[in-house]
Scaffold this active site. Structure first.
Site, PDB file in Angstrom:
ATOM      1  N   ILE A 124       0.818  -1.221   0.000  1.00 38.46           N
ATOM      2  CA  ILE A 124       0.000   0.000   0.000  1.00 38.46           C
ATOM      3  C   ILE A 124       0.846   1.263   0.000  1.00 38.46           C
ATOM      4  O   ILE A 124       0.301   2.368  -0.100  1.00 38.46           O
ATOM      5  CB  ILE A 124      -0.967   0.019   1.196  1.00 38.46           C
ATOM      6  CG1 ILE A 124      -0.214  -0.128   2.524  1.00 38.46           C
ATOM      7  CG2 ILE A 124      -2.017  -1.069   1.051  1.00 38.46           C
ATOM      8  CD1 ILE A 124      -1.124  -0.020   3.749  1.00 38.46           C
ATOM      9  N   GLY A 180       8.512   3.827  -0.658  1.00 38.87           N
ATOM     10  CA  GLY A 180       9.390   4.992  -0.700  1.00 38.87           C
ATOM     11  C   GLY A 180      10.800   4.558  -1.013  1.00 38.87           C
ATOM     12  O   GLY A 180      11.068   3.379  -1.296  1.00 38.87           O
ATOM     13  N   GLY A 181      11.722   5.516  -0.948  1.00 40.45           N
ATOM     14  CA  GLY A 181      13.101   5.205  -1.284  1.00 40.45           C
ATOM     15  C   GLY A 181      13.751   4.248  -0.305  1.00 40.45           C
ATOM     16  O   GLY A 181      14.714   3.567  -0.649  1.00 40.45           O
ATOM     17  N   MET A 182      13.236   4.186   0.941  1.00 41.03           N
ATOM     18  CA  MET A 182      13.898   3.390   1.967  1.00 41.03           C
ATOM     19  C   MET A 182      13.067   2.221   2.473  1.00 41.03           C
ATOM     20  O   MET A 182      13.563   1.410   3.247  1.00 41.03           O
ATOM     21  CB  MET A 182      14.286   4.285   3.148  1.00 41.03           C
ATOM     22  CG  MET A 182      15.310   5.340   2.770  1.00 41.03           C
ATOM     23  SD  MET A 182      15.768   6.413   4.147  1.00 41.03           S
ATOM     24  CE  MET A 182      14.241   7.305   4.433  1.00 41.03           C
ATOM     25  N   GLY A 183      11.807   2.124   2.059  1.00 42.59           N
ATOM     26  CA  GLY A 183      11.016   1.039   2.597  1.00 42.59           C
ATOM     27  C   GLY A 183       9.683   0.863   1.901  1.00 42.59           C
ATOM     28  O   GLY A 183       9.350   1.572   0.950  1.00 42.59           O
ATOM     29  N   VAL A 243       5.365  -0.312   2.757  1.00 39.46           N
ATOM     30  CA  VAL A 243       4.320  -0.522   3.752  1.00 39.46           C
ATOM     31  C   VAL A 243       3.299  -1.493   3.169  1.00 39.46           C
ATOM     32  O   VAL A 243       2.819  -1.306   2.042  1.00 39.46           O
ATOM     33  CB  VAL A 243       3.631   0.799   4.147  1.00 39.46           C
ATOM     34  CG1 VAL A 243       2.547   0.534   5.196  1.00 39.46           C
ATOM     35  CG2 VAL A 243       4.649   1.803   4.687  1.00 39.46           C
ATOM     36  N   LYS A 303       5.540  -2.033   8.066  1.00 38.96           N
ATOM     37  CA  LYS A 303       6.533  -1.221   7.359  1.00 38.96           C
ATOM     38  C   LYS A 303       7.856  -1.966   7.371  1.00 38.96           C
ATOM     39  O   LYS A 303       8.348  -2.352   8.436  1.00 38.96           O
ATOM     40  CB  LYS A 303       6.675   0.139   8.043  1.00 38.96           C
ATOM     41  CG  LYS A 303       7.612   1.117   7.363  1.00 38.96           C
ATOM     42  CD  LYS A 303       7.579   2.462   8.090  1.00 38.96           C
ATOM     43  CE  LYS A 303       8.479   3.485   7.443  1.00 38.96           C
ATOM     44  NZ  LYS A 303       8.415   4.802   8.147  1.00 38.96           N
ATOM     45  N   ASP A 319       9.895  16.454  10.869  1.00 39.26           N
ATOM     46  CA  ASP A 319       9.570  16.192   9.459  1.00 39.26           C
ATOM     47  C   ASP A 319       8.060  16.217   9.262  1.00 39.26           C
ATOM     48  O   ASP A 319       7.502  15.378   8.557  1.00 39.26           O
ATOM     49  CB  ASP A 319      10.154  14.852   9.015  1.00 39.26           C
ATOM     50  CG  ASP A 319      10.210  14.709   7.485  1.00 39.26           C
ATOM     51  OD1 ASP A 319      10.199  15.752   6.780  1.00 39.26           O
ATOM     52  OD2 ASP A 319      10.258  13.576   6.990  1.00 39.26           O
TER      53      ASP A 319
END
Length: 322
Positions: free
Chosen positions: A17, A20-23, A25, A40, A141
């Site tokens: 669902i 991203g660049g690092m993981g 979900v 995640k 953030d």
């Protein structure tokens, strides 16, 4: 990871669902308790040359788990579990039925949200920030992609991966890299841009101002051509009042957003509880129970103009720049 994978003999992955660049979900099922969850997963780094960077990412991921798990508030995403499976770090969270504010804005095709919705979202985020700041945690953030609006109208803050703990400043500096600005350019406070060691909870309030500016006008306060230009805008340029991009905006909301966007932390509201209080007072102002028809429209008050826009699909602000 792939659909059908079973993590730690318990969490069955069903559907990707988010990515991203690092993981990634995943929608998943906790087979031990029979409940739906979100999992995640941190992507493994494939080359030895990136080993140092991988260690930083892993520590940030662990940090997100520790920070979020310590927070117990309706406005913060609940963390259920954390661990490692076949060399992949994973974080198990409540599965949220809703969309983040970035998705909400994309669905409106650059149109701002109705003023009552802006006030409702803002008050809920401010209340969640007041709680996290009271725990000594600064998010660092805050942005539309990290704020979820659920189908029941409630709002939750997500992703504490670069949060700073008040008692843990030295560790956080090592984790993010000395002299390196961490955050997302469109929502970073001036003090974040300089990687100032004195960053505190008022940095989150500036970021909140950026989010409110965007959902109010359809674009962030400094929507410029490149990341450096955006950062310089935050540092050196006074933003245009939101009311210049949206006719009929209540003066109190316009003023609050500009107060949050003050360059110096001392010139901003000093805590999120005060922000929530100002928003609560705004929302307590009576709204008419009936809305006039949207015909020749220039004189309509803001509450009627928002309804006319939703009915007729017209704009009061320019679309977001590509």
């Amino acid at each position: 990871m792939a659909a059908g994978a079973l993590i730690q003999g318990r969490y069955r992955l069903q559907e990707l669902i988010g990515r991203g660049g690092m993981g990634e979900v995943w929608r998943a099922v906790d087979e031990s308790l029979g409940r739906k969850v979100a999992v995640k997963c941190l992507k493994p780094v494939s080359t030895s040359a990136d080993a140092g960077f991988a260690r930083v990412l892993q520590e940030r991921f662990r940090r997100e788990a520790r920070v979020a798990a310590a927070l117990q508030h309706r406005g913060v995403t609940v963390v259920h579990d954390f661990g490692e499976h076949d060399g992949v770090l994973y974080l198990v969270m409540e599965l949220l039925d809703g969309r983040n504010l970035l998705q909400v804005l994309q669905d409106t095709q650059g149109n701002p949200l109705p003023v009552p919705d802006v006030m409702d979202i803002a008050e809920q985020v401010a209340a969640a920030l007041a709680y996290t700041h009271a725990q000594g945690i600064v998010h660092r953030d805050l942005k539309p992609a990290n704020i979820m609006r659920l189908s029941d109208g409630s709002v939750k803050i997500c992703d504490f991966g670069i949060a700073r703990l008040g008692h843990d400043i030295g560790f956080t500096s090592r984790l993010t890299g000395t002299g390196v600005a961490m955050g997302t350019p469109h929502y970073m406070s001036p003090e974040q841009i300089g990687a100032d060691e004195e960053i505190d909870h008022r940095s989150d309030l500036y970021s909140l101002g950026c989010v409110l500016y965007e959902i109010t006008t359809g674009a962030p306060p400094f929507d410029l051509g490149d990341a450096w230009a955006v950062l310089v805008g935050h540092r050196d340029t006074v933003p245009e009042p939101p009311s210049t991009h949206r006719a009929g905006l209540p003066d109190e909301l316009n003023r609050l957003i500009l107060d949050l966007l003050a360059k110096a932390p001392d010139d901003r509201p000093q805590n999120a509880a005060d922000v929530a209080g100002r928003l609560k007072a705004m929302r307590a102002a009576p709204f008419p129970t009936s809305v006039p028809a949207p015909a020749p429209d220039a004189g309509l008050p803001f509450w009627a103009r928002d309804s006319a826009l939703r009915a007729g699909g017209r704009r009061t602000t320019a679309p977001r720049a590509a």
